[in-house]
Scaffold this motif. Structure first.
Motif, PDB file in Angstrom:
ATOM      1  N   GLN A  40       0.839  -1.189   0.000  1.00  0.00           N
ATOM      2  CA  GLN A  40       0.000   0.000   0.000  1.00  0.00           C
ATOM      3  C   GLN A  40       0.880   1.247   0.000  1.00  0.00           C
ATOM      4  O   GLN A  40       0.680   2.166  -0.785  1.00  0.00           O
ATOM      5  CB  GLN A  40      -0.878  -0.039   1.248  1.00  0.00           C
ATOM      6  N   ALA A  41       1.898   1.251   0.860  1.00  0.00           N
ATOM      7  CA  ALA A  41       2.781   2.413   0.960  1.00  0.00           C
ATOM      8  C   ALA A  41       3.522   2.648  -0.353  1.00  0.00           C
ATOM      9  O   ALA A  41       3.598   3.778  -0.843  1.00  0.00           O
ATOM     10  CB  ALA A  41       3.774   2.210   2.101  1.00  0.00           C
ATOM     11  N   GLN A  42       4.032   1.558  -0.957  1.00  0.00           N
ATOM     12  CA  GLN A  42       4.739   1.686  -2.244  1.00  0.00           C
ATOM     13  C   GLN A  42       3.836   2.298  -3.299  1.00  0.00           C
ATOM     14  O   GLN A  42       4.223   3.219  -4.015  1.00  0.00           O
ATOM     15  CB  GLN A  42       5.139   0.304  -2.758  1.00  0.00           C
ATOM     16  N   ILE A  43       2.621   1.774  -3.375  1.00  0.00           N
ATOM     17  CA  ILE A  43       1.718   2.214  -4.439  1.00  0.00           C
ATOM     18  C   ILE A  43       1.301   3.659  -4.223  1.00  0.00           C
ATOM     19  O   ILE A  43       1.262   4.462  -5.157  1.00  0.00           O
ATOM     20  CB  ILE A  43       0.513   1.256  -4.535  1.00  0.00           C
ATOM     21  N   LEU A  44       1.053   4.007  -2.959  1.00  0.00           N
ATOM     22  CA  LEU A  44       0.733   5.402  -2.631  1.00  0.00           C
ATOM     23  C   LEU A  44       1.851   6.317  -3.103  1.00  0.00           C
ATOM     24  O   LEU A  44       1.622   7.312  -3.790  1.00  0.00           O
ATOM     25  CB  LEU A  44       0.600   5.562  -1.118  1.00  0.00           C
ATOM     26  N   TYR A  45       3.058   5.938  -2.741  1.00  0.00           N
ATOM     27  CA  TYR A  45       4.217   6.771  -3.053  1.00  0.00           C
ATOM     28  C   TYR A  45       4.372   6.925  -4.557  1.00  0.00           C
ATOM     29  O   TYR A  45       4.560   8.032  -5.068  1.00  0.00           O
ATOM     30  CB  TYR A  45       5.470   6.141  -2.441  1.00  0.00           C
ATOM     31  N   GLU A  46       4.242   5.797  -5.267  1.00  0.00           N
ATOM     32  CA  GLU A  46       4.472   5.847  -6.718  1.00  0.00           C
ATOM     33  C   GLU A  46       3.376   6.604  -7.455  1.00  0.00           C
ATOM     34  O   GLU A  46       3.659   7.364  -8.382  1.00  0.00           O
ATOM     35  CB  GLU A  46       4.605   4.430  -7.280  1.00  0.00           C
ATOM     36  N   THR A  47       2.131   6.391  -7.035  1.00  0.00           N
ATOM     37  CA  THR A  47       1.036   7.120  -7.684  1.00  0.00           C
ATOM     38  C   THR A  47       1.223   8.621  -7.490  1.00  0.00           C
ATOM     39  O   THR A  47       1.092   9.415  -8.427  1.00  0.00           O
ATOM     40  CB  THR A  47      -0.311   6.687  -7.091  1.00  0.00           C
ATOM     41  N   GLN A  48       1.546   8.974  -6.252  1.00  0.00           N
ATOM     42  CA  GLN A  48       1.754  10.390  -5.950  1.00  0.00           C
ATOM     43  C   GLN A  48       2.866  10.971  -6.825  1.00  0.00           C
ATOM     44  O   GLN A  48       2.723  12.035  -7.415  1.00  0.00           O
ATOM     45  CB  GLN A  48       2.117  10.525  -4.475  1.00  0.00           C
ATOM     46  N   LYS A  49       3.947  10.192  -6.963  1.00  0.00           N
ATOM     47  CA  LYS A  49       5.093  10.668  -7.727  1.00  0.00           C
ATOM     48  C   LYS A  49       4.724  10.836  -9.209  1.00  0.00           C
ATOM     49  O   LYS A  49       5.019  11.861  -9.826  1.00  0.00           O
ATOM     50  CB  LYS A  49       6.241   9.665  -7.584  1.00  0.00           C
TER      51      LYS A  49
END
Lengths: 342, 323
Positions: free
Chosen positions: A194-203
């Motif tokens: 979840q954290a990875q995907i959040l970070y990547e989507t945001q980026k």
């Protein structure tokens, strides 16, 4: 806080109702907000609060017996209500796209990933199939799928849950849309993924200046991700504002309750706060303030429709007693804000 | 895949063996065929002689073992009536029945899937309701009656189509086929439609209910959200998903129709296996009945294996293991 001047999406007084045999369910009842270019908006609420239906309404994906019955959705200045079905089709998946909650069920199980991605490109771009495949492989690379030129030939069930969600994010990004609606895309995943995907989507959104609407029930996800937040309850936005303001200084008793019920270091060994009662059935909502039956500050006044109090340019709350102030002494009197009712 | 095929072949042999016994015992129980085989004026001695010649005086198990021994040499016995090997009689007529069956199913598929889609996509409308209610009609009307009515209408009143026979045939790879000549097609049309009505109704209903179930699913929503054209959503995303139950039913129906084309073949005097079996049952021509039933079982088994292989092509989640 950045100021977002160009408005990508403006939703005004949106009303989406479901016409069931038991009666009319007002799943979205007068929701308004705007999203600027490159801005990330969070919509928070319990299940059944109408947050997903809001997203579906913007995309034009509300199925029978549901129907958008009122309000305006202006996307890049054009009112979607006046567009033909073909014009809407050309927007969907192209200028605006959606990431669904559960990629296990939103990817077609019998079609290969390359089929599902290439068709998305070809539906909107006049390019060759090879070109579309290249774009798709690139999209997979961007969301961190290893060996994308091989993996693109796989079927959805051959990926893990986290990878599948990356696939649907890659699909949403394929045509470089101006707006992405993410409908709880990390709910079904492990916390680390979840954290990875959040970070990547945001980026990805920041890099491209894509606007994002992140729909979730999880306030902790919102905190580090979004610029603006709307808190929804029973089909209405009860509080909205810049995310830090709302989290640090919540005004609506519901928001206060939501924030209070997040476990944190400060609340250890104390009894965790719970909002009493359950979300009401949308078929039989209490009149006036829909939250009043669960609200500790509620009084007779709350039986009439609460006013929308504009606190600042982008900050508003719909309540007679923001933060519960003046609740006790005002309980018998008529609201001083009554003329503000919208 | 190879493992799958080997396992399935093993299973098939067991099924065949069991079936052969059931069939043999069943036919044994029907009665003694001797009375219809010898002339009524035959003496008791002649009768005894005929019985022992045909091996009918042996007990059931002995007759069965003789039968099995012959089967292992590829002989299914000689027809009492025609005095020719039973299997040859059956195989001579198999192509005609196969042609009729395939034509009936092709008709059912070509008409049924579009109508089912139309009905499933427009459940509220008059068209959708009309299609679904008429499919109930096709289910419930008896085949023989529909066949007779068709002959009455198209052959006798309108005079458009011939009533009986296969018409002109063309030989390909040593097999006669009607569908390659215009005259043959005219002969094939009515029996094929008659036989295809039941599977047509099934396919319409299955396609319609599959469509209704699939439309609200998430991946259909995503297909729309991706901005795909409606045609692509329906013919790729929807159809490929609902083909799985349809293929099952088509597979099952194929064997059923093949075996029980009897009624249609009788009405339209179609020279297939069905008519042969009716005649054989009337005359208690045991070897032909047994051979017919075994050939039918073999066709069932082959079709089932083909359906399983088709599954794995349609649904990538299905793996052909050695189940």
């Amino acid at each position: 806080m950045t100021i977002y001047s160009d408005t990508i999406l403006e939703v005004k007084d949106l009303q989406t109702h479901f016409f069931l045999r038991e009666g009319v369910v007002k799943a979205v009842d007068g929701v308004s907000f705007r999203v600027g270019k490159g801005e990330i908006l969070g919509i928070v609420g319990e299940s059944g609060s109408g947050k997903s239906v809001t997203g579906f309404s913007i995309m034009g994906l509300v199925n029978k017996p549901g129907k958008v019955v009122g309000g305006h959705i202006k996307f890049r200045g054009d009112d979607l209500a006046y567009m033909s079905e073909e014009q809407l089709r050309m927007l969907r998946g192209n200028r605006m796209s959606i990431i669904f909650q559960d990629a296990n069920v939103s990817l077609n199980p019998v079609l290969r990933i390359d089929t599902q991605m290439i068709e998305t490109v070809l539906a909107h771009k006049d390019v060759s199939k090879d070109e579309a495949r290249k774009i798709s492989i690139n999209g997979l690379k961007m969301v961190g799928i290893p060996a994308p030129d091989e993996r693109i030939n796989s079927y959805p069930h051959e990926f893990s849950g986290g990878m599948r969600q990356r696939l649907s994010i890659a699909m949403a990004l394929l045509n470089e849309p101006d707006l992405i609606i993410a409908d709880e895309p990390t709910t079904a995943l492990d916390v680390t993924i979840q954290a990875q995907i959040l970070y990547e989507t945001q980026k990805l959104c920041r890099d491209r200046g894509t606007s994002l609407i992140w729909i979730t029930h999880d306030l902790t996800v919102i905190a580090g991700l979004v610029d603006q937040v709307c808190v929804m309850y029973a089909g209405q936005i009860v509080e909205s504002g810049p995310v830090d303001d709302v989290l640090d200084d919540p005004q609506h008793p519901y928001t206060i309750g939501l924030i209070g019920s997040i476990p944190s270091a400060n609340t250890r060994s104390k009894k965790l706060y719970q909002i009493p009662g359950m979300a009401p059935s949308l078929l039989s909502l209490p009149e006036g303030c829909t939250f009043r039956e669960r609200c500790q500050f509620a009084s007779e006044t709350c039986k009439s429709v609460p006013p929308k109090i504009i606190l600042s340019d982008r900050r508003a709350v719909r309540c007679f007693y923001p933060k519960g102030e003046n609740a006790a002494e005002n309980s018998a009197t008529i609201s001083p804000h009554e003329e503000d009712v919208q | 895949m190879t493992l799958f095929l080997i396992r399935r072949l093993q299973q098939s042999i067991v099924v065949l063996l069991v079936m052969s016994f059931v069939v043999f015992a069943g036919v044994f129980a029907i009665g003694n065929p001797i009375d219809s085989l010898i002339s009524p004026e035959a003496t008791e001695q002649e009768r005894e002689k005929a019985i022992s010649q045909l091996g009918l005086d042996q007990p059931l198990y002995a007759q069965y073992f003789v039968f099995l021994k012959n089967v292992s040499r590829g002989e299914l016995g000689t027809s009492f009536v025609h005095n020719r090997p039973a299997i040859k009689l059956i195989l001579e007529r198999l192509p005609a029945t196969l042609e009729l069956t395939v034509a009936a199913l092709v008709f059912a598929i070509i008409v049924g899937i579009p109508l089912g889609l139309l009905a499933g996509l427009n459940t509220e409308s008059l068209i959708g309701r009309g299609i679904l209610s008429s499919s109930i009609l096709f289910f419930s009307l008896p085949t023989f009656w529909v066949g007779l009515m068709m002959i009455l209408l198209f052959s006798i009143n309108l005079g458009w189509l011939p009533t009986t026979g296969r018409g002109e045939t063309v030989e390909i790879w040593g097999i006669h086929a009607s569908f390659l000549t215009l005259d043959g097609l005219r002969h094939l049309a009515m029996p094929a439609v008659n036989l295809g009505l039941y599977p047509l109704a099934l396919i319409i209903r299955l396609t319609a209910s599959g469509t209704q179930e699939t439309i609200p699913l998430e991946y259909m929503k995503l297909a729309k959200a991706k901005g795909l054209r409606r045609r692509r959503i329906i013919f790729i995303h929807l159809l490929k998903n609902i083909m799985i139950p349809i293929v099952t039913v088509i597979g099952l129906q194929f064997s059923v129709i093949l075996a029980f084309a009897v009624v249609t073949e009788s009405i339209f005097a179609w020279p297939g296996m069905g008519r042969l079996i009716i005649d054989s049952i009337n005359l208690l021509d045991r070897p032909v009945i047994v051979a017919y039933l075994l050939v039918t079982v073999v066709v069932f088994l082959i079709v089932n294996i083909l359906v399983d292989i088709l599954y794995s092509i349609l649904d990538p989640r299905v793996r052909l293991g050695g189940m």
